[in-house]
Scaffold this active site. Sequence first.
Site, PDB file in Angstrom:
ATOM      1  N   GLU A  13       0.817  -1.217   0.000  1.00 27.54           N
ATOM      2  CA  GLU A  13       0.000   0.000   0.000  1.00 27.54           C
ATOM      3  C   GLU A  13       0.856   1.275   0.000  1.00 27.54           C
ATOM      4  OE1 GLU A  13      -3.612  -0.642   2.717  1.00 27.54           O
ATOM      5  OE2 GLU A  13      -2.172  -2.165   3.349  1.00 27.54           O
ATOM      6  N   SER A 141      -6.495  -2.371   2.079  1.00 26.32           N
ATOM      7  CA  SER A 141      -6.830  -1.807   0.773  1.00 26.32           C
ATOM      8  C   SER A 141      -7.343  -2.850  -0.215  1.00 26.32           C
ATOM      9  CB  SER A 141      -5.627  -1.080   0.153  1.00 26.32           C
ATOM     10  OG  SER A 141      -5.300   0.071   0.893  1.00 26.32           O
ATOM     11  N   TYR A 209      -9.908   3.530  -4.647  1.00 25.32           N
ATOM     12  CA  TYR A 209      -9.014   4.653  -4.911  1.00 25.32           C
ATOM     13  C   TYR A 209      -9.260   5.364  -6.239  1.00 25.32           C
ATOM     14  CZ  TYR A 209      -6.831   2.812  -0.801  1.00 25.32           C
ATOM     15  OH  TYR A 209      -6.614   2.382   0.483  1.00 25.32           O
ATOM     16  N   ARG A 248     -11.359   3.321  11.859  1.00 21.46           N
ATOM     17  CA  ARG A 248     -12.524   3.098  11.000  1.00 21.46           C
ATOM     18  C   ARG A 248     -12.874   1.621  11.027  1.00 21.46           C
ATOM     19  NH1 ARG A 248     -10.743   3.093   5.967  1.00 21.46           N
ATOM     20  NH2 ARG A 248     -11.408   0.942   5.681  1.00 21.46           N
ATOM     21  N   ASP A 250     -15.215  -1.540   9.627  1.00 23.67           N
ATOM     22  CA  ASP A 250     -15.927  -1.955   8.419  1.00 23.67           C
ATOM     23  C   ASP A 250     -16.903  -3.081   8.736  1.00 23.67           C
ATOM     24  OD1 ASP A 250     -14.404  -0.126   7.000  1.00 23.67           O
ATOM     25  OD2 ASP A 250     -12.885  -1.607   6.446  1.00 23.67           O
ATOM     26  N   GLU A 263     -13.405  -5.772  10.328  1.00 24.03           N
ATOM     27  CA  GLU A 263     -12.101  -5.374  10.859  1.00 24.03           C
ATOM     28  C   GLU A 263     -12.157  -3.913  11.278  1.00 24.03           C
ATOM     29  OE1 GLU A 263      -9.129  -4.274   7.508  1.00 24.03           O
ATOM     30  OE2 GLU A 263     -10.302  -5.969   6.734  1.00 24.03           O
ATOM     31  N   ASN A 265      -9.638  -0.493  11.182  1.00 22.46           N
ATOM     32  CA  ASN A 265      -8.423   0.092  10.626  1.00 22.46           C
ATOM     33  C   ASN A 265      -7.905   1.186  11.556  1.00 22.46           C
ATOM     34  OD1 ASN A 265      -8.410  -1.017   7.621  1.00 22.46           O
ATOM     35  ND2 ASN A 265     -10.508  -0.511   8.172  1.00 22.46           N
ATOM     36  N   GLY A 269      -7.416   5.581   5.674  1.00 25.53           N
ATOM     37  CA  GLY A 269      -6.943   6.310   4.510  1.00 25.53           C
ATOM     38  C   GLY A 269      -7.253   7.792   4.585  1.00 25.53           C
TER      39      GLY A 269
END
Length: 303
Positions: A13, A141, A209, A248, A250, A263, A265, A269
């Site tokens: 990443e 990602s 992205y 964050r 998910d 998960e 994070n 991002g």
Amino acid sequence: MNVLLIAGGWSSEREVSLNGAAIIRAALERLGHSVRMFDPAPEFDSLIAEAKKADFAFINMHGSPGEDGLVQAMLECAGCPYQGPGPAPSFLALNKAASKQVFRERGIPTPDWRLLTSRPESGFDLGLDLPVFAKPNTGGSSVHMGICRDQASLERQLNIIFDGCDLALVESLVPGTELTCGMLGGKALPLIMIRPKGSAEFFDYENKYAADGAEEICPAPVDDAVRDLIHKYTLEANEALGLTGYSRADFMLDENGTPWLLEVNTLPGMTATSLLPQAAAESGLPFDELIAELIRLGMEQRG
């Protein structure tokens, strides 16, 4: 302040990290800070020395090193404050199989899974019903991630994973809608609903992205009860993992209205299309103010 902006590194990443760092650097400079870019790939051996010169380190790393807690541990050796969780919580959260055990112990629904520690023989019995998701155990990602609907596709995906990783996580597929929930300063942010565009079956790397890769709806059009439950699970997961500052989480929302935590994070991002900045803006905190708040929280905890 003199800010050491740490980005790049050697994970899969790397480019995402550098793209986000350019945006963060501009915000830091608008806020009046002096910024020194630091890329661990060519400069790793001078990290502690450079951190000792800085007033604050802003980490924008994804994968390992960065999300695994190594950089955070070295910054603490240097006495340099930084944003986000500390070394041990970062390490725990990055390891999907470990964090899913924590979620289950706290009663937070998470899909069944198997951790594979070596490349399996052809025809192996996974012990989970197909279809499944296969992904690197410590990746992000959506790199090397795929849906596997039969044994052949599962073995192909695992070969892709083990060609570049040591551990694979295989997880029961939860059909439904993807939702994400940010945490900032111990409070849950507005939910975002994610709808991949085109032929993508899930929120993959390209969808994440590309400028118009997915429809991201904030606040998510869900019932208040669902929103409140996801907020509850998000804060409980952060508490259980020991996460501070921001993160964050998910989720997949199934057809019965049950949210399943995938998960959390620890270094979300921060590109122009990233989710946590969208949620922060919806709550009244535009990007520059978000950066300022992350620095304030980091200084409050470690300054």
